[in-house]
Motif scaffolding. Structure first.
Motif, PDB file in Angstrom:
ATOM      1  N   MET A 125       0.831  -1.200   0.000  1.00 35.75           N
ATOM      2  CA  MET A 125       0.000   0.000   0.000  1.00 35.75           C
ATOM      3  C   MET A 125       0.865   1.250   0.000  1.00 35.75           C
ATOM      4  SD  MET A 125      -2.905  -0.737   2.794  1.00 35.75           S
ATOM      5  CE  MET A 125      -4.163  -1.944   2.565  1.00 35.75           C
ATOM      6  N   THR A 126       0.321   2.330  -0.498  1.00 33.23           N
ATOM      7  CA  THR A 126       0.990   3.622  -0.455  1.00 33.23           C
ATOM      8  C   THR A 126       0.517   4.354   0.796  1.00 33.23           C
ATOM      9  OG1 THR A 126       1.063   3.713  -2.851  1.00 33.23           O
ATOM     10  CG2 THR A 126       1.353   5.793  -1.686  1.00 33.23           C
ATOM     11  N   PHE A 127       1.480   4.848   1.586  1.00 27.84           N
ATOM     12  CA  PHE A 127       1.172   5.573   2.813  1.00 27.84           C
ATOM     13  C   PHE A 127       1.719   6.988   2.723  1.00 27.84           C
ATOM     14  CE2 PHE A 127       1.468   1.123   4.270  1.00 27.84           C
ATOM     15  CZ  PHE A 127       0.241   0.996   4.896  1.00 27.84           C
ATOM     16  N   PRO A 128       1.127   7.917   3.464  1.00 25.37           N
ATOM     17  CA  PRO A 128       1.720   9.252   3.536  1.00 25.37           C
ATOM     18  C   PRO A 128       3.150   9.153   4.088  1.00 25.37           C
ATOM     19  CG  PRO A 128      -0.463   9.260   4.531  1.00 25.37           C
ATOM     20  CD  PRO A 128      -0.101   7.829   4.267  1.00 25.37           C
ATOM     21  N   TYR A 129       3.990   9.984   3.559  1.00 25.82           N
ATOM     22  CA  TYR A 129       5.398  10.008   3.924  1.00 25.82           C
ATOM     23  C   TYR A 129       5.594  10.096   5.449  1.00 25.82           C
ATOM     24  CZ  TYR A 129      10.041  11.968   4.330  1.00 25.82           C
ATOM     25  OH  TYR A 129      11.324  12.205   4.701  1.00 25.82           O
ATOM     26  N   SER A 130       4.886  10.992   6.079  1.00 29.42           N
ATOM     27  CA  SER A 130       5.040  11.170   7.530  1.00 29.42           C
ATOM     28  C   SER A 130       4.532   9.971   8.319  1.00 29.42           C
ATOM     29  CB  SER A 130       4.314  12.437   7.996  1.00 29.42           C
ATOM     30  OG  SER A 130       4.986  13.582   7.514  1.00 29.42           O
ATOM     31  N   LEU A 131       3.561   9.259   7.779  1.00 29.90           N
ATOM     32  CA  LEU A 131       3.071   8.053   8.443  1.00 29.90           C
ATOM     33  C   LEU A 131       4.135   6.956   8.397  1.00 29.90           C
ATOM     34  CD1 LEU A 131       0.918   6.458   9.921  1.00 29.90           C
ATOM     35  CD2 LEU A 131      -0.144   5.961   7.697  1.00 29.90           C
ATOM     36  N   ILE A 132       4.808   6.802   7.272  1.00 33.13           N
ATOM     37  CA  ILE A 132       5.882   5.802   7.172  1.00 33.13           C
ATOM     38  C   ILE A 132       6.988   6.114   8.180  1.00 33.13           C
ATOM     39  CG2 ILE A 132       7.799   5.024   5.697  1.00 33.13           C
ATOM     40  CD1 ILE A 132       5.190   3.560   5.163  1.00 33.13           C
ATOM     41  N   ARG A 133       7.349   7.368   8.301  1.00 28.82           N
ATOM     42  CA  ARG A 133       8.369   7.751   9.300  1.00 28.82           C
ATOM     43  C   ARG A 133       7.913   7.377  10.698  1.00 28.82           C
ATOM     44  NH1 ARG A 133      10.701  13.717   8.352  1.00 28.82           N
ATOM     45  NH2 ARG A 133      11.606  13.276  10.387  1.00 28.82           N
ATOM     46  N   THR A 134       6.648   7.638  10.986  1.00 30.56           N
ATOM     47  CA  THR A 134       6.102   7.318  12.306  1.00 30.56           C
ATOM     48  C   THR A 134       6.069   5.808  12.514  1.00 30.56           C
ATOM     49  OG1 THR A 134       4.794   9.353  12.235  1.00 30.56           O
ATOM     50  CG2 THR A 134       4.132   7.674  13.837  1.00 30.56           C
ATOM     51  N   MET A 135       5.654   5.072  11.488  1.00 27.76           N
ATOM     52  CA  MET A 135       5.628   3.608  11.581  1.00 27.76           C
ATOM     53  C   MET A 135       7.032   3.050  11.788  1.00 27.76           C
ATOM     54  SD  MET A 135       2.777   2.954   8.584  1.00 27.76           S
ATOM     55  CE  MET A 135       3.142   1.222   8.368  1.00 27.76           C
ATOM     56  N   LEU A 136       8.012   3.611  11.106  1.00 31.09           N
ATOM     57  CA  LEU A 136       9.390   3.133  11.259  1.00 31.09           C
ATOM     58  C   LEU A 136       9.888   3.330  12.689  1.00 31.09           C
ATOM     59  CD1 LEU A 136      12.082   2.016  10.191  1.00 31.09           C
ATOM     60  CD2 LEU A 136      12.656   4.367   9.497  1.00 31.09           C
ATOM     61  N   VAL A 137       9.729   4.517  13.249  1.00 26.87           N
ATOM     62  CA  VAL A 137      10.228   4.729  14.611  1.00 26.87           C
ATOM     63  C   VAL A 137       9.432   3.913  15.623  1.00 26.87           C
ATOM     64  CG1 VAL A 137      11.349   6.946  14.164  1.00 26.87           C
ATOM     65  CG2 VAL A 137       8.969   6.919  14.963  1.00 26.87           C
ATOM     66  N   GLU A 138       8.140   3.689  15.358  1.00 30.17           N
ATOM     67  CA  GLU A 138       7.361   2.836  16.252  1.00 30.17           C
ATOM     68  C   GLU A 138       7.908   1.410  16.215  1.00 30.17           C
ATOM     69  OE1 GLU A 138       4.630  -0.086  17.704  1.00 30.17           O
ATOM     70  OE2 GLU A 138       5.200   0.094  15.592  1.00 30.17           O
ATOM     71  N   GLN A 139       8.238   0.905  15.042  1.00 31.80           N
ATOM     72  CA  GLN A 139       8.761  -0.456  14.925  1.00 31.80           C
ATOM     73  C   GLN A 139      10.166  -0.578  15.522  1.00 31.80           C
ATOM     74  OE1 GLN A 139       7.346  -3.556  13.758  1.00 31.80           O
ATOM     75  NE2 GLN A 139       5.623  -2.253  14.341  1.00 31.80           N
ATOM     76  N   ILE A 140      10.963   0.458  15.419  1.00 29.45           N
ATOM     77  CA  ILE A 140      12.278   0.443  16.077  1.00 29.45           C
ATOM     78  C   ILE A 140      12.081   0.360  17.590  1.00 29.45           C
ATOM     79  CG2 ILE A 140      14.363   1.789  16.564  1.00 29.45           C
ATOM     80  CD1 ILE A 140      14.096   2.906  13.645  1.00 29.45           C
ATOM     81  N   TYR A 141      11.190   1.185  18.116  1.00 29.35           N
ATOM     82  CA  TYR A 141      10.899   1.148  19.555  1.00 29.35           C
ATOM     83  C   TYR A 141      10.357  -0.216  19.969  1.00 29.35           C
ATOM     84  CZ  TYR A 141       8.635   1.963  24.008  1.00 29.35           C
ATOM     85  OH  TYR A 141       8.235   1.850  25.311  1.00 29.35           O
ATOM     86  N   ARG A 142       9.403  -0.736  19.193  1.00 31.82           N
ATOM     87  CA  ARG A 142       8.831  -2.049  19.487  1.00 31.82           C
ATOM     88  C   ARG A 142       9.924  -3.115  19.486  1.00 31.82           C
ATOM     89  NH1 ARG A 142       3.620  -4.333  19.058  1.00 31.82           N
ATOM     90  NH2 ARG A 142       2.831  -2.358  18.259  1.00 31.82           N
TER      91      ARG A 142
END
Length: 154
Positions: A125-142
């Motif tokens: 899926m295509t996501f907004p750029y800022s959402l991908i950044r947020t998802m990435l840092v959330e997954q790093i934290y997780r």
């Protein structure tokens, strides 16, 4: 552990709170640096890609000792546990330096993408750029929570 995220532009305001929350959490367990690169828009996709890729490659000179992961929609999709294992492996055996590269809105050329062996996708899926950044840092934290066997909200 040192983690760098190279990305284009600033985080948009609607994602800022969640993004900042996870960046703050990560910085309690690792040294996270986000490098924001201004995106070039020259009017056509090919010119944009060439210029943005050149700019990024110059910035990547500082990543010589880092294991680099390129975010690429066509790449392998990781589970959260797989992602945590990649971080743990780097932390334990590869110098504890990782970098994640998020492309500009026009994406990367095929020629650019083939330069990288480590790629990760958050799905087709295509996501907004800022959402991908947020998802990435959330997954790093997780990932750090998984590595430490600490509870995390479901």
């Amino acid at each position: 552990m040192k983690i760098k995220v190279m990305c284009f532009n600033k985080i948009s305001s609607e994602f800022s709170d969640a993004y900042s929350f996870f960046v703050e959490k990560i910085n309690k367990v690792a040294d996270l640096e986000v490098i924001e690169i201004p995106e070039v828009n020259l009017g056509d996709i090919k010119s944009n890609r060439v210029k943005n890729e050149e700019t990024l490659l110059k910035k990547m000179d500082e990543l010589k000792d880092f294991e680099i992961f390129l975010l690429d929609i066509n790449a392998r999709q990781y589970t959260s546990n797989d992602f945590a294992k990649a971080i743990e492996k780097n932390k334990d055996f590869k110098g504890a330096k990782m970098a994640f590269i998020i492309g500009p809105s026009d994406g990367f050329s095929v020629e650019f993408r083939i330069k990288f062996t480590n790629k990760i996708s958050f799905g087709p899926m295509t996501f907004p750029y800022s959402l991908i950044r947020t998802m990435l840092v959330e997954q790093i934290y997780r990932s750090f929570k998984i590595i430490r066997n600490e509870p995390y909200h479901k």
